[in-house]
Write an enzyme that holds these catalytic residues in place. Sequence first.
Site, mmCIF file in Angstrom:
data_model
loop_
_atom_site.group_PDB
_atom_site.id
_atom_site.type_symbol
_atom_site.label_atom_id
_atom_site.label_comp_id
_atom_site.label_asym_id
_atom_site.label_seq_id
_atom_site.Cartn_x
_atom_site.Cartn_y
_atom_site.Cartn_z
ATOM 1 N N HIS A 22 0.837 -1.205 0.000
ATOM 2 C CA HIS A 22 0.000 0.000 0.000
ATOM 3 C C HIS A 22 0.870 1.252 0.000
ATOM 4 C CE1 HIS A 22 -3.060 -2.640 2.294
ATOM 5 N NE2 HIS A 22 -3.544 -2.477 1.073
ATOM 6 N N LYS A 46 -15.763 -7.116 5.280
ATOM 7 C CA LYS A 46 -14.754 -7.812 6.065
ATOM 8 C C LYS A 46 -14.974 -7.510 7.555
ATOM 9 C CE LYS A 46 -11.394 -7.027 2.370
ATOM 10 N NZ LYS A 46 -10.134 -6.368 2.017
ATOM 11 N N ARG A 95 -2.064 -6.639 -8.079
ATOM 12 C CA ARG A 95 -0.937 -7.520 -7.782
ATOM 13 C C ARG A 95 -0.798 -8.599 -8.845
ATOM 14 N NH1 ARG A 95 -3.153 -8.233 -1.966
ATOM 15 N NH2 ARG A 95 -4.632 -9.224 -3.311
ATOM 16 N N SER A 133 -3.020 -7.786 3.122
ATOM 17 C CA SER A 133 -3.325 -7.575 4.537
ATOM 18 C C SER A 133 -3.744 -8.882 5.196
ATOM 19 C CB SER A 133 -4.435 -6.534 4.690
ATOM 20 O OG SER A 133 -3.996 -5.275 4.257
#
Length: 169
Positions: A22, A46, A95, A133
């Site tokens: 990040h 989440k 990614r 994360s």
Amino acid sequence: MDNRGERVAVYPGTFDPMTMGHVSLIKRGCEIFDHVIVAVANDTPKSPLFTITERVAMAEEVFKDIPQVTVEPFSGLLVEYAERRGAHVVLRGLRAVSDFEYEFQLALMNRKLKKHIQTVFLMTDYQWLYISSTIVKAAGKLGGDIKGLVPNNVYRKLREKYGYPYPLN
């Protein structure tokens, strides 16, 4: 903050926790845009480990010496938040190919909702391809050494949250 005449991008996420991936993307965004707003999402499907207040505070600490970066919590639709903040760009990181389909769907929905707000994708730096994360939290929870994968203040907070000594012994 008056953004008239500035190229402002919003980089949204839960940042639970913020990783070096990040950080890298935000710093690279600062090379393209006059201002990057790190928008810490309050509304998320989440179950965050850290509260919205903790996530904002950790991100503020990371970027305290970079005046081009503002960290704020936000709720509601991202494109409405971006519009209120005077941003015409949503900055997103990719990614791997697996990220693309999901991000593509989000970008198309955002475009449908607010046609004047564009999505700009940046590929992550190769050294951060494998981290997320979720992976960082999983390793940290089991006592794994995640130093260097997250900023130092985040590393300390993760160690504390999981009941491990800081620094790693």
